[in-house]
Structures are given as structure tokens and as C-alpha cells.
Motif scaffolding. Structure first.
Motif, PDB file in Angstrom:
ATOM      1  N   VAL A 181       0.837  -1.199   0.000  1.00 46.68           N
ATOM      2  CA  VAL A 181       0.000   0.000   0.000  1.00 46.68           C
ATOM      3  C   VAL A 181       0.876   1.255   0.000  1.00 46.68           C
ATOM      4  O   VAL A 181       0.603   2.229  -0.724  1.00 46.68           O
ATOM      5  CB  VAL A 181      -0.946  -0.014   1.213  1.00 46.68           C
ATOM      6  N   VAL A 182       1.957   1.260   0.781  1.00 44.02           N
ATOM      7  CA  VAL A 182       2.851   2.429   0.837  1.00 44.02           C
ATOM      8  C   VAL A 182       3.530   2.653  -0.510  1.00 44.02           C
ATOM      9  O   VAL A 182       3.606   3.787  -1.017  1.00 44.02           O
ATOM     10  CB  VAL A 182       3.893   2.236   1.958  1.00 44.02           C
ATOM     11  N   CYS A 183       3.997   1.567  -1.119  1.00 44.89           N
ATOM     12  CA  CYS A 183       4.688   1.693  -2.413  1.00 44.89           C
ATOM     13  C   CYS A 183       3.745   2.206  -3.492  1.00 44.89           C
ATOM     14  O   CYS A 183       4.088   3.106  -4.286  1.00 44.89           O
ATOM     15  CB  CYS A 183       5.281   0.352  -2.838  1.00 44.89           C
TER      16      CYS A 183
ATOM     17  N   TYR B 277      -8.694   0.963  -3.879  1.00 47.71           N
ATOM     18  CA  TYR B 277      -8.396   0.073  -2.750  1.00 47.71           C
ATOM     19  C   TYR B 277      -9.688  -0.327  -2.022  1.00 47.71           C
ATOM     20  O   TYR B 277      -9.904  -1.504  -1.659  1.00 47.71           O
ATOM     21  CB  TYR B 277      -7.425   0.791  -1.815  1.00 47.71           C
ATOM     22  N   LEU B 278     -10.583   0.649  -1.844  1.00 52.31           N
ATOM     23  CA  LEU B 278     -11.844   0.357  -1.184  1.00 52.31           C
ATOM     24  C   LEU B 278     -12.713  -0.569  -2.034  1.00 52.31           C
ATOM     25  O   LEU B 278     -13.372  -1.492  -1.521  1.00 52.31           O
ATOM     26  CB  LEU B 278     -12.598   1.663  -0.892  1.00 52.31           C
ATOM     27  N   LEU B 279     -12.738  -0.319  -3.369  1.00 50.94           N
ATOM     28  CA  LEU B 279     -13.508  -1.188  -4.251  1.00 50.94           C
ATOM     29  C   LEU B 279     -12.972  -2.615  -4.229  1.00 50.94           C
ATOM     30  O   LEU B 279     -13.735  -3.598  -4.268  1.00 50.94           O
ATOM     31  CB  LEU B 279     -13.494  -0.645  -5.681  1.00 50.94           C
ATOM     32  N   TRP B 280     -11.669  -2.739  -4.113  1.00 52.32           N
ATOM     33  CA  TRP B 280     -11.063  -4.084  -4.056  1.00 52.32           C
ATOM     34  C   TRP B 280     -11.494  -4.806  -2.780  1.00 52.32           C
ATOM     35  O   TRP B 280     -11.834  -6.002  -2.790  1.00 52.32           O
ATOM     36  CB  TRP B 280      -9.540  -3.940  -4.120  1.00 52.32           C
ATOM     37  N   HIS B 281     -11.515  -4.072  -1.664  1.00 52.19           N
ATOM     38  CA  HIS B 281     -11.972  -4.675  -0.400  1.00 52.19           C
ATOM     39  C   HIS B 281     -13.448  -5.063  -0.457  1.00 52.19           C
ATOM     40  O   HIS B 281     -13.846  -6.143   0.034  1.00 52.19           O
ATOM     41  CB  HIS B 281     -11.733  -3.698   0.753  1.00 52.19           C
TER      42      HIS B 281
ATOM     43  N   ALA C 212      -4.748  11.851  -7.832  1.00 55.49           N
ATOM     44  CA  ALA C 212      -4.132  10.536  -8.024  1.00 55.49           C
ATOM     45  C   ALA C 212      -4.281   9.683  -6.747  1.00 55.49           C
ATOM     46  O   ALA C 212      -4.609   8.485  -6.803  1.00 55.49           O
ATOM     47  CB  ALA C 212      -2.669  10.687  -8.395  1.00 55.49           C
ATOM     48  N   LEU C 213      -4.051  10.322  -5.578  1.00 55.91           N
ATOM     49  CA  LEU C 213      -4.200   9.571  -4.324  1.00 55.91           C
ATOM     50  C   LEU C 213      -5.652   9.162  -4.073  1.00 55.91           C
ATOM     51  O   LEU C 213      -5.943   8.067  -3.576  1.00 55.91           O
ATOM     52  CB  LEU C 213      -3.681  10.409  -3.154  1.00 55.91           C
ATOM     53  N   LEU C 214      -6.609  10.060  -4.433  1.00 55.12           N
ATOM     54  CA  LEU C 214      -8.022   9.734  -4.254  1.00 55.12           C
ATOM     55  C   LEU C 214      -8.423   8.559  -5.130  1.00 55.12           C
ATOM     56  O   LEU C 214      -9.157   7.661  -4.700  1.00 55.12           O
ATOM     57  CB  LEU C 214      -8.862  10.967  -4.600  1.00 55.12           C
TER      58      LEU C 214
ATOM     59  N   ALA D 187       3.698  10.231  -6.947  1.00 56.67           N
ATOM     60  CA  ALA D 187       4.681  10.712  -7.954  1.00 56.67           C
ATOM     61  C   ALA D 187       3.993  10.962  -9.289  1.00 56.67           C
ATOM     62  O   ALA D 187       4.263  11.968  -9.997  1.00 56.67           O
ATOM     63  CB  ALA D 187       5.801   9.684  -8.113  1.00 56.67           C
ATOM     64  N   TRP D 188       3.100  10.077  -9.681  1.00 60.68           N
ATOM     65  CA  TRP D 188       2.379  10.283 -10.936  1.00 60.68           C
ATOM     66  C   TRP D 188       1.501  11.513 -10.867  1.00 60.68           C
ATOM     67  O   TRP D 188       1.365  12.266 -11.829  1.00 60.68           O
ATOM     68  CB  TRP D 188       1.537   9.024 -11.215  1.00 60.68           C
TER      69      TRP D 188
END
Length: 451
Positions: free
Chosen positions: A15-17, A43-47, A35-37, A24-25
């Protein structure tokens, strides 16, 4: 480091990487927050997707795959698998235990039926199928009253008092006699057990008839022998003087044998008849007065103090001959087992439950371990003393049978060295006010004593 902690650590690093790469992107496109949002939403959709897969997998593991084993989800999948394996082991163990229980109960010769809290049949063994005719499709989840329509059994089942077993004819073969016992357990559940006692009942009838016939056949020769011995014993011919002691002993023993035969015949008659043929009002006060005179004659030179106390002069509904036998046995036992000069008190009174006749003595008393067996035939606490006093060992057995036939109960209170108290308890339905034909309560109370 454990596998679970290693999985969480790898997920954290991932997750950190990914977050750094997205940041950076975002800087490169001049929108780092966006980009972070997008990464957080992904990540939430994957969970959420894994939660959906977990739900499907838990509901139907055969047709759905478990969620991704990445990170913490691997720990969840592993824990669920471990729980399922323990559950499967426990289920196999319970299945083996249940199978063993079914095999063991099916091997029993007695019928066993499990009833739920609504009185419906849940399970039964093979013996119940043979005895009651239960069938899987027809009998399962049906009321026991429907499957066994015997009125006697229905009354026994409804009363709720299962302290005593019930004897009833078999529903499939009325010539067979079943002894049914019900044992409550759990929350409202009951276990029914039934055994075929036809053979035991037949043996009991044979035993009873044998004793009755033997006693009846012995009666006549004993009477003849006893009569001749009485004549020889009363003879004043000096030629018989050397044999007087022997003749007297023979006379006493034939007298004792006659009493045993008479008691055996009385017991046989009481056992043959289920209930008194005709109940009549019995004047208990008059009956006890007669018994008191007979007890004083039996006491003779021992000079017992025999008191009779009539607290409530009520009549009793029953058979006078049988009640006389029961009451006199209790009083005469008190005379035999009370030392010379001792006190014997007879008492007849009304109680809240009905009426009570009691005999209290200042005799030798009875050890507690003997009390439960006192009403057994030929059971004696002191064999030598009983023989010397002329007891037959059948008196209390007769008392028990008479009281049972009169819906009564015998209670014994005793302490070694301090005497005993025998009480005959009768229900209200058998207590009659003097001169009346139905049970009534009157305030009249009187007391009568003599010694």
C-alpha cells in the motif's frame, strides 16, 4: 515473524509503495491529490469485491472461490478454513457418537422413544417398532396419544406423575403386558421406556397360585394335627407326663404354622382382588376397642400399658375384616416388640389430608436401614425374637396390601432404643362422619383412654 504478521506487513509495504507511485504520478500530471483519491477508491472497491466474494464463499463454498489471499484477506481465509475443519471434525465425532447411540439403543430389548416438548415422537429404536408398531413415515412427529390410543396410557401420560411405572396391555397384542416408564429430561422433553413383563407376570401368578394352593392344602392336615396335639396337651393322664414338654412344643409350633398359613391365604386373597368388592362404613372406634382388648389379652403377664385415644370419632369407608387385620397386626407387633410394662398408644384422628390411625410404642425401635424393607414378606429385623414371640414375618406385608386397597399409606418412624410409630394414612374420600354416608367435617372431638 508469523505468517499472519508477514502477510499484513507485505500488504502495508504494498500500500505504501503504490501510494508513493500514485503521488509521484500525480505530481507529474500536476494533480497529486486526485491521483491519491483514485488509488484510495480503487483500494476500497477491491476490499468490497473481496467482501462480496467472502459472503458467497461462506454461503456456498463448493461453487464459489474464496477472496484474494493477499494481505489480511489471507489471514481471514486461513482462519475460516481452520474453523471449518474443526467443525467438520466435530461433526464427524458427533455423527460417530450418534451412530453408536442408535446402535446401542437398537440393541436393547426394551422400547425407547424420545418425545419433544410438544409430546411428539422424535425418535425410537427398533424394539419400539415391534412393540408399538411405529413406522418412520407414519409415526414421526406425531403425538404419542395418537400412536398409543390406550385410555390407561393417556391418563398416565397426562397426569405428569411418573414416579411409578404403568402396566398396560400391548397395543398390538393385548395378551402381552408392558411396563411403561417415562423419564423427563432437558427442557420439557421426555424419554419413554417400555418392557415386556408378560413372562414375569405369568411367573408371579404361578408363584401366587402355588403359595395359595399349598397353604390351602396344608390347612386341613395342620388343623387335624393341631387338634390332636391340643387334646394330648390338655390331657391329665399321668402316662403322658414324660411327653408333656415335647407335646407342648409340637403344639406351639403347629399353632405358629397355622398362623403362617392363615396369613399366606389372606395375602393371596388380597393380591388376587385388585380392590375391595364392597366398601361399607366401618366404626373405627368400636373396631379399635375390640383390638385393644385382644392386645391386653396377648400382653398377659407382661402388663403393657395399652392406651386408646379416639380424637375424632369418624367412620372409614372400607372392608372391616381387612382393616381389622391391618390394625391388629400393627398393635400386636407393638405388644411383641415392647418390653414388659412398656407403653403402647393407639390413636385415631382426623387430619388435613384425611384420617390417621397410629400405633406408638416404647419398644426396642428399628434401625433406619431396616425400615424400607419392613413390608417385605418374611423380613424380620430380629429373627430370634420374632420366632420367640410367634411372629410370622407377614404382618406388615398384609398391612401394606390392605392400605393399598384402601388408597392408604403406611409411614414408619422409629429410633433404636426409643420406640416406634406406625401410621396408617387414609384420604379424605374414605373418611365419613359418624352416622353419615358421605365425607363431612364436624367440629365434635372426644378422647377416650384406658390401660
Amino acid at each position: 515473524m508469523s505468517l499472519h504478521r508477514a502477510g499484513r506487513y507485505r500488504e502495508f509495504v504494498l500500500v505504501v509503495c503504490v501510494g508513493l507511485l500514485l503521488f509521484a504520478w500525480g505530481v507529474w500530471i500536476d494533480h497529486p491529490a486526485l491521483a491519491l483519491l483514485c488509488g484510495l477508491v480503487s483500494y476500497l472497491l477491491w476490499h468490497m469485491h473481496n467482501l462480496h466474494r467472502l459472503s458467497l464463499w461462506l454461503d456456498d463454498p463448493k461453487h464459489h472461490e474464496p477472496p484474494s489471499a493477499l494481505g489480511g484477506w489471507g489471514e481471514i481465509v486461513h482462519a475460516v478454513e481452520a474453523l471449518r475443519e474443526r467443525g467438520r471434525k466435530r461433526k464427524r465425532k458427533l455423527s460417530r457418537m450418534l451412530s453408536g447411540f442408535h446402535q446401542s439403543t437398537n440393541a436393547l430389548p426394551d422400547a425407547t422413544v424420545v418425545l419433544n416438548d410438544r409430546g411428539q415422537v422424535e425418535w425410537w429404536n427398533s424394539a419400539a417398532s415391534k412393540i408399538f408398531g411405529f413406522r418412520k413415515k407414519r409415526s414421526s412427529d406425531r403425538s404419542l396419544e395418537e400412536l398409543i390410543p390406550d385410555p390407561m396410557f393417556r391418563k398416565y401420560l397426562a397426569q405428569g406423575d411418573y414416579s411409578q411405572p404403568l402396566q398396560m396391555p400391548g397395543p398390538l397384542d393385548h395378551k402381552r403386558t408392558l411396563e411403561v416408564r417415562i423419564v423427563p429430561y432437558g427442557k420439557g422433553k421426555r424419554l419413554l421406556q417400555a418392557r415386556d413383563v408378560t413372562r414375569l407376570q405369568q411367573l408371579e401368578i404361578v408363584r401366587r397360585d402355588f403359595v395359595a394352593n399349598l397353604s390351602h392344602e396344608m390347612r386341613t392336615p395342620l388343623t387335624v394335627i393341631h387338634g390332636y396335639l391340643e387334646t394330648l396337651n390338655d390331657a391329665e393322664d399321668p402316662e403322658f407326663s414324660p411327653w408333656c414338654h415335647i407335646i407342648n412344643q409340637m403344639y406351639q409350633q403347629t399353632t405358629r404354622m397355622q398362623r403362617i398359613v392363615e396369613d399366606l391365604l389372606l395375602l393371596a386373597r388380597l393380591e388376587r382382588e385388585d380392590a375391595p368388592q364392597r366398601d361399607e362404613p366401618v366404626d373405627v372406634a368400636l373396631l379399635l376397642t375390640t383390638i385393644q382388648s385382644e392386645a391386653e389379652a396377648l400382653s398377659g403377664d407382661q402388663h403393657h400399658h395399652i392406651e386408646l385415644e379416639i380424637v375424632d370419632d369418624y367412620r372409614l369407608l372400607g372392608v372391616e375384616r381387612e382393616l381389622d387385620s391391618a390394625f391388629s397386626n400393627l398393635v400386636f407387633n407393638a405388644v411383641r416388640y415392647t418390653p414388659a410394662g412398656g407403653l403402647i398408644r393407639m390413636r385415631w384422628e382426623r387430619t388435613e389430608q384425611g384420617a390417621c390411625f397410629s400405633v406408638t410404642d416404647s419398644g426396642i425401635g428399628i434401625d433406619p436401614e431396616h425400615i424400607p424393607r419392613l413390608t417385605e414378606r418374611f423380613y424380620r429385623v430380629d429373627v430370634a425374637r420374632s420366632r420367640r414371640s410367634g411372629g410370622t414375618g407377614l404382618g406388615l406385608a398384609i398391612v401394606k396390601h390392605v392400605l393399598t386397597r384402601h388408597c392408604g399409606e403406611l409411614q414408619v418412624e422409629s429410633e433404636p432404643g426409643k420406640g416406634s410409630r406406625f401410621s396408617c394414612l387414609f384420604p379424605t374420600s374414605r373418611v365419613l362422619a359418624e352416622g353419615h354416608g358421605e365425607a363431612s367435617v364436624y367440629p365434635t372431638t372426644r378422647s377416650r383412654q384406658s390401660s
